[in-house]
Design a protein around this motif. Structure first.
Motif, PDB file in Angstrom:
ATOM      1  N   UNK A  56       0.834  -1.213   0.000  1.00 33.82           N
ATOM      2  CA  UNK A  56       0.000   0.000   0.000  1.00 33.82           C
ATOM      3  C   UNK A  56       0.867   1.262   0.000  1.00 33.82           C
ATOM      4  N   UNK A  57       1.946   1.263   0.741  1.00 29.62           N
ATOM      5  CA  UNK A  57       2.828   2.434   0.742  1.00 29.62           C
ATOM      6  C   UNK A  57       3.686   2.484  -0.523  1.00 29.62           C
ATOM      7  N   UNK A  58       4.043   1.289  -1.064  1.00 31.49           N
ATOM      8  CA  UNK A  58       4.886   1.237  -2.260  1.00 31.49           C
ATOM      9  C   UNK A  58       4.172   1.739  -3.508  1.00 31.49           C
ATOM     10  N   UNK A  59       2.847   1.819  -3.459  1.00 31.58           N
ATOM     11  CA  UNK A  59       2.130   2.383  -4.602  1.00 31.58           C
ATOM     12  C   UNK A  59       2.679   3.763  -4.942  1.00 31.58           C
ATOM     13  N   UNK A  60       2.945   4.574  -3.907  1.00 25.92           N
ATOM     14  CA  UNK A  60       3.432   5.934  -4.155  1.00 25.92           C
ATOM     15  C   UNK A  60       4.934   6.086  -4.000  1.00 25.92           C
ATOM     16  N   UNK A  61       5.534   5.235  -3.194  1.00 24.91           N
ATOM     17  CA  UNK A  61       6.989   5.348  -3.012  1.00 24.91           C
ATOM     18  C   UNK A  61       7.761   4.660  -4.131  1.00 24.91           C
TER      19      UNK A  61
END
Length: 479
Positions: A56-61
């Motif tokens: 979920x965080x890697x979507x934007x990072x």
């Protein structure tokens, strides 16, 4: 600190909204893993699998990957001096096995039907400073689609893909079989072939067909038909038309899905054009393509008057495909093996001609007045082709025809007899044709063409070092 996506503004508003929906789906479906994958230079999916919370965080990072993945040939050997100055590339960011960042395209999100609580995302490649990677084949097709957009047109393509599925007898996972590449698996036939489209043969392999159907439809791919092809253990799938990047995205997912699902159930699927199997028939990838008006959705290839095969726009597009046919061969058929299918009267085209509903021609024109399915079928492709490069070659070629109003000439009703430019008969010849086509080199990017040719010539050099069975049989006793 701001995320990679926010720092470099790499998403559209639609993608940002889709990312929020992906997070909701991960939670609602109870997903535990998400695969982040990008299509490499060969059209093979590579990537990393993240647990749901990290995904979920890697979507934007974004997710970091080593640039050496972009330096490999089809044996997965690195063919650039990555630890030398510049790493063997003429742009920064590739030296020393540095990282690039893959950023998910949230609109591509799928839940994999065959994997436990697992999602999947197709990604785009960016350098560490936010630049799109100049080696991204998905971005090359995106540029072609955007160029067509300036004409008020959209690219529409349907897929017709042949491949083989065998029973897996021995995975060849012994220590002695662990080379690069490893020893191919031992297999046996599911059908003996030569009973093209017979219902009995289809019923014999119904278990495999049902396995593929349920999983491909579970992915939301626009599957139309499942067919028994002519050769032993040979199959064909056809897919309905989709627009823009979607046909290429579907193809990379299709190949990966078929191979994974078959392997899980004791089968070996291969998209190799001509496996070394007795009485084998070559597999092709026939690309059905047309353009449609963005304003109305109408097919731009439909002719207005009886007796015409295509509209003026369609004829000019066809002229562009013929003009760059030899140069685009290296992108439509990018393996040494792909050129094994060129045999007399074999349904594999040997020259740059078009024909009205003629399967012996490279470009087969279908439809006519009032037919919404009017299109051009290119029969030169093999199913191993990187779909982004294959489709980009078609779009850029067709655009040249549209913009210069190229005339394709008359239909070749005897395609194996009509005087015309011969298509390349080896991968080396095809690469030479690509390098010699200044227009396609400019559109694809000269840097990218040089890069791709370097990788392919490394494969050819390895092939030329091998002593073939034919040579051994021919000369060992004789001399």
């Amino acid at each position: 600190m701001a995320s990679f996506v926010d720092r470099f503004d790499v998403w559209t508003a639609e993608q940002a909204a889709a990312a929020d929906e992906v997070i909701r789906r991960i939670d609602a479906d109870g997903l535990e893993l998400v695969r982040f994958a990008f299509p490499d230079q060969h059209g093979v999916l590579r990537g990393k699998t993240l647990v749901a919370a990290e995904a979920k965080s890697a979507l934007r990072s974004g997710v970091n990957m080593t640039t050496t993945l972009l330096a490999k040939d089809t044996s997965h050997k690195t063919v650039f001096p990555v630890f030398a100055t510049g790493g063997g590339f003429d742009f920064e960011g590739m030296q020393g096995g540095a990282d690039f960042t893959m950023v998910a395209d949230p609109a591509t999100f799928k839940v994999l039907p065959w994997a436990n609580r697992t999602g999947w995302l197709l990604c785009d490649m960016f350098m560490s400073d936010g630049r799109p990677s100049p080696l991204s084949t998905r971005n090359i097709l995106r540029r072609a689609v955007q160029r067509l957009d300036a004409h008020g047109l959209e690219f529409v393509a349907g897929l017709e893909v042949e491949f083989h599925v065998f029973r897996l007898d021995d995975k060849r996972m012994n220590l002695a079989d662990s080379g690069q590449p490893g020893t191919p698996p031992a297999v046996s036939l599911l059908s003996h072939g030569h009973q093209y489209l017979t219902e009995q043969r289809y019923d014999d392999v119904d278990a495999v067909m049902e396995l593929l159907r349920t999983n491909l439809q579970g992915l939301g791919l626009p599957l139309r038909s499942l067919e028994i092809e002519f050769g032993p253990s040979q199959f064909e799938l056809t897919f309905g038309p989709t627009v823009g990047l979607a046909p290429a995205d579907a193809m990379v997912l299709l190949r990966s899905a078929v191979k994974q699902v078959c392997r899980r159930h004791g089968y070996h699927a291969t998209f190799m054009c001509r496996p070394k199997i007795p009485n084998v028939m070559s597999s092709g990838w026939h690309l059905h393509q047309s353009l449609r008006h963005k304003s109305s959705g109408a097919n731009a290839f439909i002719p207005e008057a009886a007796g015409q095969d295509l509209s003026d726009a369609g004829r000019h597009y066809l002229g562009g495909l013929l003009k760059h046919a030899c140069a685009s061969a290296a992108l439509a058929s990018p393996t040494i093996n792909g050129y094994r299918r060129y045999r007399p009267f074999s349904l594999a085209p040997d020259r740059a001609v078009w024909g009205r509903d003629n399967r012996g021609a490279m470009l087969r024109v279908l439809g006519g007045v009032g037919d919404a399915g009017t299109r051009i079928e290119n029969r030169i492709g093999e199913p191993t082709a990187n779909p982004y490069l294959y489709l980009a070659s078609q779009l850029f070629s067709g655009l040249d025809g549209l913009e210069r109003r190229l005339d394709p000439g008359p239909s070749a009703d005897a395609p194996y007899e009509t005087p015309a430019e011969q298509l390349p008969r080896t991968l080396g010849d095809a690469l030479d044709c690509l390098r010699a086509d200044a227009y396609l080199c400019e559109q694809l990017g000269q840097r990218f063409v040089d890069y791709l040719c370097h990788i392919k010539h490394a494969e050819i050099a390895r092939f030329n070092l091998e002593v073939s069975e034919w040579e051994h049989r021919e000369y060992f006793e004789m001399f």
